[in-house]
Write a protein that holds these residues in place. Structure first.
Motif, PDB file in Angstrom:
ATOM      1  N   ARG A  81       0.819  -1.219   0.000  1.00  0.00           N
ATOM      2  CA  ARG A  81       0.000   0.000   0.000  1.00  0.00           C
ATOM      3  C   ARG A  81       0.851   1.267   0.000  1.00  0.00           C
ATOM      4  N   ARG A  82       2.047   1.186   0.557  1.00  0.00           N
ATOM      5  CA  ARG A  82       2.938   2.340   0.635  1.00  0.00           C
ATOM      6  C   ARG A  82       3.900   2.426  -0.549  1.00  0.00           C
ATOM      7  N   SER A  83       3.862   1.442  -1.444  1.00  0.00           N
ATOM      8  CA  SER A  83       4.773   1.396  -2.585  1.00  0.00           C
ATOM      9  C   SER A  83       4.281   2.304  -3.711  1.00  0.00           C
ATOM     10  N   THR A  84       5.007   2.290  -4.819  1.00  0.00           N
ATOM     11  CA  THR A  84       4.572   3.047  -5.989  1.00  0.00           C
ATOM     12  C   THR A  84       3.469   2.310  -6.741  1.00  0.00           C
ATOM     13  N   ARG A  85       3.062   1.125  -6.273  1.00  0.00           N
ATOM     14  CA  ARG A  85       1.991   0.322  -6.880  1.00  0.00           C
ATOM     15  C   ARG A  85       0.945  -0.049  -5.844  1.00  0.00           C
ATOM     16  N   PRO A  86       0.269   0.913  -5.211  1.00  0.00           N
ATOM     17  CA  PRO A  86      -0.700   0.580  -4.166  1.00  0.00           C
ATOM     18  C   PRO A  86      -1.895  -0.225  -4.681  1.00  0.00           C
ATOM     19  N   ASN A  87      -2.180  -0.160  -5.983  1.00  0.00           N
ATOM     20  CA  ASN A  87      -3.288  -0.912  -6.574  1.00  0.00           C
ATOM     21  C   ASN A  87      -2.796  -2.138  -7.329  1.00  0.00           C
ATOM     22  N   PHE A  88      -1.663  -2.660  -6.916  1.00  0.00           N
ATOM     23  CA  PHE A  88      -1.031  -3.788  -7.607  1.00  0.00           C
ATOM     24  C   PHE A  88      -1.988  -4.957  -7.816  1.00  0.00           C
ATOM     25  N   LYS A  89      -2.688  -5.380  -6.777  1.00  0.00           N
ATOM     26  CA  LYS A  89      -3.560  -6.551  -6.875  1.00  0.00           C
ATOM     27  C   LYS A  89      -4.686  -6.334  -7.879  1.00  0.00           C
ATOM     28  N   GLN A  90      -5.289  -5.169  -7.866  1.00  0.00           N
ATOM     29  CA  GLN A  90      -6.376  -4.870  -8.792  1.00  0.00           C
ATOM     30  C   GLN A  90      -5.857  -4.791 -10.230  1.00  0.00           C
ATOM     31  N   GLU A  91      -4.726  -4.129 -10.400  1.00  0.00           N
ATOM     32  CA  GLU A  91      -4.137  -3.981 -11.737  1.00  0.00           C
ATOM     33  C   GLU A  91      -3.753  -5.350 -12.311  1.00  0.00           C
ATOM     34  N   LEU A  92      -3.145  -6.177 -11.488  1.00  0.00           N
ATOM     35  CA  LEU A  92      -2.762  -7.514 -11.940  1.00  0.00           C
ATOM     36  C   LEU A  92      -3.993  -8.344 -12.281  1.00  0.00           C
ATOM     37  N   GLY A  93      -5.018  -8.276 -11.452  1.00  0.00           N
ATOM     38  CA  GLY A  93      -6.251  -9.022 -11.715  1.00  0.00           C
ATOM     39  C   GLY A  93      -6.867  -8.638 -13.045  1.00  0.00           C
TER      40      GLY A  93
END
Length: 105
Positions: A81-93
């Motif tokens: 959540r604190r990274s430059t990819r806080p929406n990583f899971k949604q984007e990957l999905g």
């Protein structure tokens, strides 16, 4: 203190998963046997596919552990959540769903 969580997914196609991560601009390192993820915290996680933490400006790597014919996401949600990819899971999905649909025609 943070810790790694193992999240069950529906990602069962290695090629599609790797393609999805590549579309996100991420480089993945593959291992036959699970290896320990890197983190600045005193926690442990293991994975076969690893996105190194420097790519997302995080304190912890992101990994995918192959078990029971699927890839489980292994990550530290706090760090993610604190990274430059806080929406990583949604984007990957989303990427995985589109890539699977394209593969099926």
């Amino acid at each position: 203190m943070s810790h790694f969580s193992t999240i069950k997914t529906q990602y069962n196609n290695r090629k599609v998963l790797l393609q999805s991560l590549k579309q996100m601009g991420l480089k993945v390192t593959e291992y036959q046997q699970p290896v320990q993820l890197n983190t600045t915290w005193n926690s442990q996680g293991f994975a076969n596919l690893i996105v190194e933490r420097a790519q997302i400006n995080s304190s912890s790597d992101i990994g995918f552990l192959y078990e029971d014919n699927t890839y489980k996401l292994v990550c530290d949600d706090y760090d993610l959540r604190r990274s430059t990819r806080p929406n990583f899971k949604q984007e990957l999905g989303s990427n995985y769903t589109v890539a699977t649909a394209q593969k099926l025609g």
